[in-house]
Write an enzyme that holds these catalytic residues in place. Sequence first.
Site, short mmCIF file in Angstrom:
data_model
loop_
_atom_site.label_atom_id
_atom_site.label_comp_id
_atom_site.label_asym_id
_atom_site.label_seq_id
_atom_site.Cartn_x
_atom_site.Cartn_y
_atom_site.Cartn_z
N LYS A 70 0.83 -1.21 0.00
CA LYS A 70 0.00 0.00 0.00
C LYS A 70 0.87 1.26 0.00
CE LYS A 70 -3.84 -2.11 2.60
NZ LYS A 70 -4.75 -2.37 1.50
N SER A 71 2.19 1.09 0.05
CA SER A 71 3.08 2.27 0.16
C SER A 71 2.93 3.23 -1.01
CB SER A 71 4.54 1.82 0.31
OG SER A 71 4.70 1.19 1.55
N LYS B 178 15.11 -5.99 4.81
CA LYS B 178 15.48 -4.97 5.81
C LYS B 178 16.84 -5.26 6.44
CE LYS B 178 10.74 -3.79 7.04
NZ LYS B 178 9.74 -3.65 8.10
N ASN C 247 14.57 0.31 7.01
CA ASN C 247 13.37 0.35 6.15
C ASN C 247 13.28 1.62 5.32
OD1 ASN C 247 12.41 2.32 7.92
ND2 ASN C 247 10.32 1.55 7.87
N ASP D 69 10.04 2.06 11.62
CA ASP D 69 8.98 1.15 12.09
C ASP D 69 8.60 1.43 13.55
OD1 ASP D 69 8.46 -0.25 9.78
OD2 ASP D 69 9.89 -1.86 10.22
N GLY E 103 11.56 -11.23 15.61
CA GLY E 103 12.01 -11.10 14.23
C GLY E 103 12.32 -9.65 13.90
N ARG F 160 8.57 -17.92 20.48
CA ARG F 160 8.56 -19.38 20.34
C ARG F 160 9.97 -19.92 20.51
NH1 ARG F 160 5.80 -20.88 14.72
NH2 ARG F 160 7.75 -19.90 14.11
N TYR G 238 -2.37 -6.39 9.55
CA TYR G 238 -3.61 -5.69 9.26
C TYR G 238 -4.30 -6.38 8.09
CZ TYR G 238 -0.35 -3.78 5.91
OH TYR G 238 0.61 -3.67 4.95
P1 NDP Z 1 9.94 -12.31 10.88
O1 NDP Z 1 9.77 -13.43 9.92
O2 NDP Z 1 11.25 -11.60 10.96
O3 NDP Z 1 9.62 -12.86 12.38
C1 NDP Z 1 8.50 -13.65 12.62
C2 NDP Z 1 8.27 -13.80 14.12
O4 NDP Z 1 6.99 -14.42 14.33
C3 NDP Z 1 9.29 -14.68 14.83
O5 NDP Z 1 9.50 -14.16 16.12
C4 NDP Z 1 8.56 -16.04 14.91
O6 NDP Z 1 8.96 -16.85 15.99
C5 NDP Z 1 7.15 -15.59 15.15
N1 NDP Z 1 6.10 -16.55 14.77
C6 NDP Z 1 5.73 -16.91 13.52
N2 NDP Z 1 4.68 -17.77 13.55
C7 NDP Z 1 4.36 -17.93 14.86
C8 NDP Z 1 3.36 -18.69 15.53
N3 NDP Z 1 2.47 -19.43 14.87
N4 NDP Z 1 3.31 -18.63 16.89
C9 NDP Z 1 4.21 -17.87 17.58
N5 NDP Z 1 5.18 -17.12 16.98
C10 NDP Z 1 5.27 -17.16 15.63
O7 NDP Z 1 8.74 -11.29 10.56
P2 NDP Z 1 8.70 -9.72 10.85
O8 NDP Z 1 9.21 -9.49 12.22
O9 NDP Z 1 9.31 -8.97 9.73
O10 NDP Z 1 7.13 -9.39 10.77
C11 NDP Z 1 6.23 -9.82 11.78
C12 NDP Z 1 4.83 -9.33 11.47
O11 NDP Z 1 4.76 -7.90 11.54
C13 NDP Z 1 4.33 -9.70 10.06
O12 NDP Z 1 2.99 -10.11 10.16
C14 NDP Z 1 4.43 -8.39 9.29
O13 NDP Z 1 3.48 -8.32 8.24
C15 NDP Z 1 4.12 -7.38 10.40
N6 NDP Z 1 4.66 -6.03 10.15
C16 NDP Z 1 3.77 -4.97 10.09
C17 NDP Z 1 4.23 -3.68 9.89
C18 NDP Z 1 3.25 -2.55 9.84
O14 NDP Z 1 3.62 -1.44 9.41
N7 NDP Z 1 2.01 -2.74 10.27
C19 NDP Z 1 5.67 -3.38 9.74
C20 NDP Z 1 6.51 -4.55 9.85
C21 NDP Z 1 6.01 -5.82 10.04
P3 NDP Z 1 10.25 -17.83 15.92
O15 NDP Z 1 11.45 -16.93 16.06
O16 NDP Z 1 10.08 -18.73 17.05
O17 NDP Z 1 10.18 -18.50 14.57
#
Ligand code: NDP
Length: 273
Positions: free
Chosen positions: A16-17, A66, A88, A103, A130, A153, A218
């Site tokens: 959407k950017s 990123k 970012n 962010d 993450g 996790r 979202y």
């Molecule tokens: P990453 O892939 O870097 O990290 C994912 C994280 O989610 C890890 O900590 C992982 O745990 C955890 N995880 C994934 N599945 C599960 C589950 N079923 N149960 C518990 N923990 C889980 O992703 P990002 O950090 O880049 O993004 C995370 C979310 O944030 C995404 O949905 C992204 O779309 C959203 N986001 C939204 C933004 C906005 O502007 N609204 C900006 C940036 C991100 P583990 O380490 O144990 O695998």
Amino acid sequence: MTDRYAVIGNPVAHSKSPLIHTKFAQQTGEDVSYTAILATRQSFAVAVSDFITQGGKGMNVTVPFKEQAWKSLTTDLRPRAAAARAVNTLTFENGKIIGDNTDGAGLLRDIEINLKFPVAGRRVLLMGAGGAARGILPELLRRRPASLHIANRDINRARDLKDGFHASENLEVAEYPDLSGVQFELIINATSSSLNDELPPLPKGIFAAGALAYDLMYGKGLTPFLRFGQTQGAVKLADGLGMLVEQAAESFLIWRGVRPDTHPVIAMLKGEE
Ligand code: NDP
């Protein structure tokens, strides 16, 4: 002459950017264009340098680049990007590539200004370790919450995240079952669990009175985490749309020196959901 900007990612077609920045440009009268560029890990650096050669002034970097941008691309790094170990926002200036991370600032503006929920003195739980959690953590700590727990996790990733910051007595790492019996006033879901319609194993009773449940994800309707918050007594529920627009506004401010009004853009996107 029109100044060119873009978002680079993979996938990126759904982003959407371009729409958000086009609305900001119309609102502020800035003469800018904003497109989306698809790249692979292999072509990422070349795609950025091609954009610079074509006169590009700046770029947003999204999933999955990123960390790559932080590690290998920038000549100058702003402190919040260094702390997040993720970039970012890129600005191309006098032969330099300046890396920043908006962010965390975007999320905190949405929580504190739009949702009117000050973080100082609150008990906060950040789920996830993450890229998004890394961007958020420094800004959360700057607000001086009463306590800040990181749950993930993979507990080792949470420990690594904590170790990247100066030791702080109110910053703790926990496995989900350890949270049983503890209550938080703000719980932020920075995991990607909602993408798969899943919920991290949060114990019941985790929301304190008056709590805010915030999911970075979202889209249409409530996420599993927000539904859980609703049934567990969270009084405020928010998805990540406001953060998306606020982090874009922070980038626009860096590039153009003017802060757009985010409210009409958030309202427009909410209408589309
Ligand atoms: P990453 O892939 O870097 O990290 C994912 C994280 O989610 C890890 O900590 C992982 O745990 C955890 N995880 C994934 N599945 C599960 C589950 N079923 N149960 C518990 N923990 C889980 O992703 P990002 O950090 O880049 O993004 C995370 C979310 O944030 C995404 O949905 C992204 O779309 C959203 N986001 C939204 C933004 C906005 O502007 N609204 C900006 C940036 C991100 P583990 O380490 O144990 O695998």
